[in-house]
Design an enzyme around this catalytic site. Structure first.
Site, PDB file in Angstrom:
ATOM      1  N   THR A 167       4.177  51.096   0.193  1.00  0.00           N
ATOM      2  CA  THR A 167       2.715  51.225   0.105  1.00  0.00           C
ATOM      3  C   THR A 167       2.113  50.033  -0.635  1.00  0.00           C
ATOM      4  OG1 THR A 167       3.035  52.563  -1.867  1.00  0.00           O
ATOM      5  CG2 THR A 167       2.668  53.753   0.203  1.00  0.00           C
ATOM      6  N   GLY A 207      -0.044  47.035  -1.090  1.00  0.00           N
ATOM      7  CA  GLY A 207      -1.191  46.443  -0.399  1.00  0.00           C
ATOM      8  C   GLY A 207      -2.022  47.407   0.424  1.00  0.00           C
ATOM      9  N   THR A 208      -1.829  48.706   0.218  1.00  0.00           N
ATOM     10  CA  THR A 208      -2.602  49.673   1.025  1.00  0.00           C
ATOM     11  C   THR A 208      -4.107  49.554   0.754  1.00  0.00           C
ATOM     12  OG1 THR A 208      -2.112  51.316  -0.684  1.00  0.00           O
ATOM     13  CG2 THR A 208      -0.804  51.422   1.327  1.00  0.00           C
ATOM     14  N   GLY A 209      -4.458  49.383  -0.532  1.00  0.00           N
ATOM     15  CA  GLY A 209      -5.876  49.286  -0.896  1.00  0.00           C
ATOM     16  C   GLY A 209      -6.515  48.021  -0.327  1.00  0.00           C
ATOM     17  N   CYS A 210      -5.769  46.905  -0.392  1.00  0.00           N
ATOM     18  CA  CYS A 210      -6.281  45.633   0.148  1.00  0.00           C
ATOM     19  C   CYS A 210      -6.511  45.765   1.651  1.00  0.00           C
ATOM     20  CB  CYS A 210      -5.276  44.503  -0.092  1.00  0.00           C
ATOM     21  SG  CYS A 210      -4.839  44.268  -1.815  1.00  0.00           S
TER      22      CYS A 210
HETATM   23  N1  LIG Z   1       1.724  57.695   1.239  1.00  0.00           N
HETATM   24  C1  LIG Z   1       0.535  57.605   1.850  1.00  0.00           C
HETATM   25  N2  LIG Z   1       0.368  58.124   3.094  1.00  0.00           N
HETATM   26  C2  LIG Z   1      -0.812  58.027   3.739  1.00  0.00           C
HETATM   27  N3  LIG Z   1      -1.903  57.421   3.214  1.00  0.00           N
HETATM   28  C3  LIG Z   1      -1.809  56.885   1.983  1.00  0.00           C
HETATM   29  C4  LIG Z   1      -0.606  56.950   1.229  1.00  0.00           C
HETATM   30  N4  LIG Z   1      -0.808  56.301   0.029  1.00  0.00           N
HETATM   31  C5  LIG Z   1      -2.079  55.869   0.054  1.00  0.00           C
HETATM   32  N5  LIG Z   1      -2.702  56.229   1.211  1.00  0.00           N
HETATM   33  C6  LIG Z   1      -4.062  55.878   1.631  1.00  0.00           C
HETATM   34  O1  LIG Z   1      -4.118  54.452   1.637  1.00  0.00           O
HETATM   35  C7  LIG Z   1      -5.392  54.002   1.232  1.00  0.00           C
HETATM   36  C8  LIG Z   1      -5.243  53.116  -0.010  1.00  0.00           C
HETATM   37  O2  LIG Z   1      -5.206  53.976  -1.126  1.00  0.00           O
HETATM   38  P1  LIG Z   1      -4.559  53.773  -2.541  1.00  0.00           P
HETATM   39  O3  LIG Z   1      -5.150  54.858  -3.372  1.00  0.00           O
HETATM   40  O4  LIG Z   1      -3.067  53.712  -2.413  1.00  0.00           O
HETATM   41  O5  LIG Z   1      -5.125  52.349  -2.884  1.00  0.00           O
HETATM   42  P2  LIG Z   1      -4.732  51.327  -3.998  1.00  0.00           P
HETATM   43  O6  LIG Z   1      -4.081  52.014  -5.137  1.00  0.00           O
HETATM   44  O7  LIG Z   1      -5.964  50.561  -4.275  1.00  0.00           O
HETATM   45  O8  LIG Z   1      -3.671  50.416  -3.261  1.00  0.00           O
HETATM   46  P3  LIG Z   1      -2.942  49.053  -3.795  1.00  0.00           P
HETATM   47  O9  LIG Z   1      -3.416  48.768  -5.173  1.00  0.00           O
HETATM   48  O10 LIG Z   1      -1.476  49.323  -3.690  1.00  0.00           O
HETATM   49  O11 LIG Z   1      -3.342  48.003  -2.809  1.00  0.00           O
HETATM   50  C9  LIG Z   1      -6.221  55.262   0.994  1.00  0.00           C
HETATM   51  O12 LIG Z   1      -6.900  55.610   2.178  1.00  0.00           O
HETATM   52  C10 LIG Z   1      -5.158  56.312   0.655  1.00  0.00           C
HETATM   53  O13 LIG Z   1      -5.618  57.615   0.896  1.00  0.00           O
HETATM   54  C1  LIG Z   2      -3.067  39.370  -5.341  1.00  0.00           C
HETATM   55  C2  LIG Z   2      -3.101  40.854  -5.389  1.00  0.00           C
HETATM   56  N1  LIG Z   2      -4.275  41.489  -5.143  1.00  0.00           N
HETATM   57  C3  LIG Z   2      -4.330  42.845  -5.175  1.00  0.00           C
HETATM   58  C4  LIG Z   2      -3.197  43.583  -5.467  1.00  0.00           C
HETATM   59  C5  LIG Z   2      -3.279  45.116  -5.539  1.00  0.00           C
HETATM   60  O1  LIG Z   2      -2.546  45.691  -4.574  1.00  0.00           O
HETATM   61  C6  LIG Z   2      -1.984  42.890  -5.702  1.00  0.00           C
HETATM   62  N2  LIG Z   2      -0.833  43.547  -5.987  1.00  0.00           N
HETATM   63  N3  LIG Z   2      -1.977  41.528  -5.668  1.00  0.00           N
END
Ligand SMILES: Nc1ncnc2c1ncn2[C@@H]1O[C@H](COP(=O)(O)OP(=O)(O)OP(=O)(O)O)[C@@H](O)[C@H]1O
Ligand SMILES: Cc1ncc(CO)c(N)n1
Length: 270
Positions: free
Chosen positions: A204, A206-209
């Site tokens: 997971t 980079g999911t948020g990015c």
């Molecule tokens: N295991 C999972 N299965 C399905 N969807 C997920 C899962 N984990 C996260 N998501 C979804 O992925 C998206 C990104 O959410 P998340 O809360 O993980 O973001 P984040 O913490 O900012 O990510 P990161 O900092 O790792 O880039 C949201 O839509 C979340 O609901």
């Molecule tokens: C450069 C960069 N931006 C955002 C995140 C958050 O996922 C990360 N791990 N690295």
């Protein structure tokens, strides 16, 4: 051709930051551009070191893009320092692009700070009010509101408190809570639950990015906020389902699952 610009940090491991953003733009059929704010030495396991880019070169990158090319949407990720937050805010005020998706990146999965503590107040005072939508995860929303989030009511209260900082709308991501990863979208008037399905995988990174960039790309293509969020939620869910077992930590999501399917390279996580 519609275009999107990411203003964010570089992830040498290719799973998050600028690299994830450009892949998400490409996968959504939008021409991607980048302004690099910081370089991280990072892989699927850890952030080893960070070097902030000199503000004068950040400024030059922003001006070089906006002075020449139409920008249909901006996605903002890692900003690192208070100087960078203030500079980017000033330049966005000057160029006032139509769509700004602000992912308030604070801490990496491994606990490395990607936004300095003294940059948080600048982000809240100068940046948030410029955004069309801000996309915090639960820990980020807790920092922005100063309150712990446990219940659905807490999540609604957090959206209202963040919107009161001056942003048009809020997508509060639910990935960090137990249960299904449902996200909450507050458009300033109404709440919309964006239902998710938890995929059981450690990949997971980079999911948020990826999610925030897909939203920016779909806004660039002319979708409404709700449509952009719905399309992007489906996209991130599929990208996690077919995520890649690369490295020894949290592997990256798969932006190009349709191409991989054609090449018979798809992995399925349940
Ligand atoms: N295991 C999972 N299965 C399905 N969807 C997920 C899962 N984990 C996260 N998501 C979804 O992925 C998206 C990104 O959410 P998340 O809360 O993980 O973001 P984040 O913490 O900012 O990510 P990161 O900092 O790792 O880039 C949201 O839509 C979340 O609901
Ligand atoms: C450069 C960069 N931006 C955002 C995140 C958050 O996922 C990360 N791990 N690295």
């Amino acid at each position: 051709m519609r275009t999107a610009l990411t203003i964010a940090g570089s992830d040498s491991g290719g799973g998050a930051g600028i690299q994830a953003d450009l892949k998400a733009f490409a996968a959504q059929g939008v021409y991607g551009m980048s302004v690099i704010t910081a370089v991280t030495a990072q892989n699927t396991q850890e952030v080893r070191s960070v070097q902030n880019i000199d503000p004068s070169i950040i400024q030059d990158q922003i001006e070089a893009v906006f002075d020449d090319i139409q920008v249909d949407a901006v996605k903002i990720g890692m900003l690192s320092s208070p100087e960078t937050v203030e500079l980017v805010a000033r330049k966005l005020q000057k160029y006032s692009p139509k769509n700004i998706v602000l992912d308030p990146v604070m801490v990496s999965k491994g606990g490395h700070h990607l936004l300095q503590a003294d940059a948080i107040s600048a982000l809240m005072k100068k940046m948030i009010s410029l955004a069309t939508i801000v996309t915090p995860n639960i820990p980020e929303a807790e920092v922005l509101t100063g309150s712990k989030i446990h219940t659905e009511e807490d999540r609604m209260d957090a959206c209202i408190a963040i919107q009161a900082l001056g942003v048009k709308s809020v997508l509060l991501k639910g990935g960090h809570l137990n249960g299904e990863p449902n996200d909450l979208f507050y458009d300033g008037t109404d709440f919309h639950w964006i239902q998710g399905e938890r995929i059981h995988t450690k990949n997971t990174h980079g999911t948020g990015c990826t999610l925030s960039s897909a939203i920016a790309a779909n806004l660039a293509k002319g979708a409404s906020l709700l449509e952009a969020i719905q399309i992007s939620k489906q996209y991130i869910t599929t990208a996690i389902r077919h995520s890649l077992d690369l490295g020894h930590g949290h592997g990256p999501t798969n932006h190009f699952f349709e191409l991989y399917e054609k090449a018979n390279l798809l992995v399925n996580h349940k």
